[in-house]
Design a protein around this motif. Sequence first.
Motif, PDB file in Angstrom:
ATOM      1  N   VAL A  87     -41.184 -27.263  44.055  1.00 57.30           N
ATOM      2  CA  VAL A  87     -40.369 -27.787  42.962  1.00 57.30           C
ATOM      3  C   VAL A  87     -41.204 -28.745  42.112  1.00 57.30           C
ATOM      4  O   VAL A  87     -41.806 -29.689  42.630  1.00 57.30           O
ATOM      5  N   TYR A  88     -41.247 -28.455  40.831  1.00 55.29           N
ATOM      6  CA  TYR A  88     -41.865 -29.342  39.844  1.00 55.29           C
ATOM      7  C   TYR A  88     -40.749 -29.745  38.883  1.00 55.29           C
ATOM      8  O   TYR A  88     -40.384 -28.966  38.002  1.00 55.29           O
ATOM      9  N   PRO A  89     -40.187 -30.945  39.036  1.00 53.20           N
ATOM     10  CA  PRO A  89     -39.016 -31.317  38.232  1.00 53.20           C
ATOM     11  C   PRO A  89     -39.368 -31.520  36.757  1.00 53.20           C
ATOM     12  O   PRO A  89     -40.461 -31.967  36.415  1.00 53.20           O
ATOM     13  N   ASP A  90     -38.404 -31.157  35.913  1.00 50.93           N
ATOM     14  CA  ASP A  90     -38.550 -31.416  34.481  1.00 50.93           C
ATOM     15  C   ASP A  90     -38.497 -32.915  34.240  1.00 50.93           C
ATOM     16  O   ASP A  90     -37.822 -33.655  34.969  1.00 50.93           O
ATOM     17  N   LYS A  91     -39.211 -33.345  33.208  1.00 50.20           N
ATOM     18  CA  LYS A  91     -39.237 -34.775  32.856  1.00 50.20           C
ATOM     19  C   LYS A  91     -38.794 -34.933  31.408  1.00 50.20           C
ATOM     20  O   LYS A  91     -39.003 -34.046  30.571  1.00 50.20           O
ATOM     21  N   ASP A  92     -38.210 -36.091  31.136  1.00 50.32           N
ATOM     22  CA  ASP A  92     -37.820 -36.372  29.751  1.00 50.32           C
ATOM     23  C   ASP A  92     -39.033 -36.875  28.971  1.00 50.32           C
ATOM     24  O   ASP A  92     -40.147 -36.937  29.497  1.00 50.32           O
ATOM     25  N   LYS A  93     -38.808 -37.257  27.726  1.00 47.03           N
ATOM     26  CA  LYS A  93     -39.920 -37.676  26.852  1.00 47.03           C
ATOM     27  C   LYS A  93     -40.642 -38.917  27.356  1.00 47.03           C
ATOM     28  O   LYS A  93     -41.810 -39.117  27.064  1.00 47.03           O
ATOM     29  N   GLU A  94     -39.957 -39.750  28.133  1.00 46.16           N
ATOM     30  CA  GLU A  94     -40.583 -40.952  28.697  1.00 46.16           C
ATOM     31  C   GLU A  94     -41.310 -40.671  30.013  1.00 46.16           C
ATOM     32  O   GLU A  94     -41.898 -41.569  30.612  1.00 46.16           O
ATOM     33  N   GLY A  95     -41.219 -39.424  30.498  1.00 48.21           N
ATOM     34  CA  GLY A  95     -41.897 -39.069  31.743  1.00 48.21           C
ATOM     35  C   GLY A  95     -41.045 -39.266  32.988  1.00 48.21           C
ATOM     36  O   GLY A  95     -41.547 -39.151  34.100  1.00 48.21           O
ATOM     37  N   ASN A  96     -39.762 -39.542  32.809  1.00 47.74           N
ATOM     38  CA  ASN A  96     -38.854 -39.720  33.942  1.00 47.74           C
ATOM     39  C   ASN A  96     -38.277 -38.375  34.364  1.00 47.74           C
ATOM     40  O   ASN A  96     -37.961 -37.530  33.520  1.00 47.74           O
ATOM     41  N   VAL A  97     -38.124 -38.198  35.657  1.00 42.73           N
ATOM     42  CA  VAL A  97     -37.536 -36.965  36.177  1.00 42.73           C
ATOM     43  C   VAL A  97     -36.097 -36.873  35.685  1.00 42.73           C
ATOM     44  O   VAL A  97     -35.323 -37.817  35.830  1.00 42.73           O
ATOM     45  N   SER A  98     -35.751 -35.726  35.104  1.00 39.16           N
ATOM     46  CA  SER A  98     -34.425 -35.573  34.503  1.00 39.16           C
ATOM     47  C   SER A  98     -33.373 -35.030  35.461  1.00 39.16           C
ATOM     48  O   SER A  98     -32.211 -34.937  35.105  1.00 39.16           O
ATOM     49  N   CYS A  99     -33.770 -34.697  36.665  1.00 42.86           N
ATOM     50  CA  CYS A  99     -32.824 -34.159  37.653  1.00 42.86           C
ATOM     51  C   CYS A  99     -33.068 -34.866  38.981  1.00 42.86           C
ATOM     52  O   CYS A  99     -34.151 -34.741  39.559  1.00 42.86           O
ATOM     53  N   GLY A 100     -32.065 -35.610  39.446  1.00 42.29           N
ATOM     54  CA  GLY A 100     -32.218 -36.365  40.698  1.00 42.29           C
ATOM     55  C   GLY A 100     -32.490 -35.490  41.905  1.00 42.29           C
ATOM     56  O   GLY A 100     -33.348 -35.805  42.737  1.00 42.29           O
ATOM     57  N   LEU A 101     -31.796 -34.358  42.006  1.00 35.81           N
ATOM     58  CA  LEU A 101     -31.998 -33.445  43.132  1.00 35.81           C
ATOM     59  C   LEU A 101     -33.419 -32.879  43.109  1.00 35.81           C
ATOM     60  O   LEU A 101     -34.099 -32.842  44.135  1.00 35.81           O
ATOM     61  N   CYS A 102     -33.862 -32.478  41.928  1.00 34.87           N
ATOM     62  CA  CYS A 102     -35.230 -31.930  41.801  1.00 34.87           C
ATOM     63  C   CYS A 102     -36.267 -32.991  42.165  1.00 34.87           C
ATOM     64  O   CYS A 102     -37.262 -32.685  42.839  1.00 34.87           O
ATOM     65  N   GLY A 103     -36.036 -34.224  41.738  1.00 35.39           N
ATOM     66  CA  GLY A 103     -36.960 -35.310  42.069  1.00 35.39           C
ATOM     67  C   GLY A 103     -37.017 -35.561  43.566  1.00 35.39           C
ATOM     68  O   GLY A 103     -38.097 -35.768  44.138  1.00 35.39           O
ATOM     69  N   ALA A 104     -35.845 -35.520  44.226  1.00 32.07           N
ATOM     70  CA  ALA A 104     -35.795 -35.728  45.678  1.00 32.07           C
ATOM     71  C   ALA A 104     -36.513 -34.597  46.419  1.00 32.07           C
ATOM     72  O   ALA A 104     -37.259 -34.836  47.368  1.00 32.07           O
ATOM     73  N   ARG A 105     -36.293 -33.360  45.980  1.00 29.37           N
ATOM     74  CA  ARG A 105     -36.963 -32.219  46.614  1.00 29.37           C
ATOM     75  C   ARG A 105     -38.479 -32.304  46.419  1.00 29.37           C
ATOM     76  O   ARG A 105     -39.251 -32.042  47.329  1.00 29.37           O
TER      77      ARG A 105
END
Length: 188
Positions: free
Chosen positions: A109-127
């Motif tokens: 899993v490579y989570p999508d990030k917003d323009k500021e570089g923050n992970v946009s999906c909590g579940l994806c970030g946890a995985r």
Amino acid sequence: KAVVSTQSAHYGRENILRQLIQMKSFVGGLVTTMSQSLGLDTNQMNLDQLEVMLPMLERLNNELRNPDMTTFMCVCIPEFLSLYETERLIQRLAELDIDTHNVIVNQVVYPDKDKEGNVSCGLCGARHKMQSKYLDQITDLYEDFNVTVMPLLPREVKGVAMLQRYGAMLKDPPNMTECSVHDLLKDE
């Protein structure tokens, strides 16, 4: 007195079959019992058939142990049980002198990030965080192996076009620090 030896893991059933064939003239009933204990259905297979199979098993054994003809590519996902089973498989293949020096780590899993570089999906970030721990272990365990890391794609890999695209990614894995998994399939 006939003795069946299973000392060498290299020859396993092949060695036992060879010994059963050699013993058939001495102890017919015992051979049937032993064949059944090996999971061989004596109603479907007699010792003459085993004699025919033995050369084929020997050839197959030789081909499996020849690294110019056969190499195992282990596929796992970055999770505890998969890593554990992959390690068991690699150790067992090594005991059998079967070449394995490739590991494909699938569904990372490579989570999508917003323009500021923050992970946009909590579940994806946890995985991703959990998988990162196992990716580090894989890197340490298999430092002498060819390890290929493949991303979890937004669609199932099926059909000729997707299989060809996935095969191309296996040959030349994408740099996931420079793109999103959605970018990998944009032109479809």
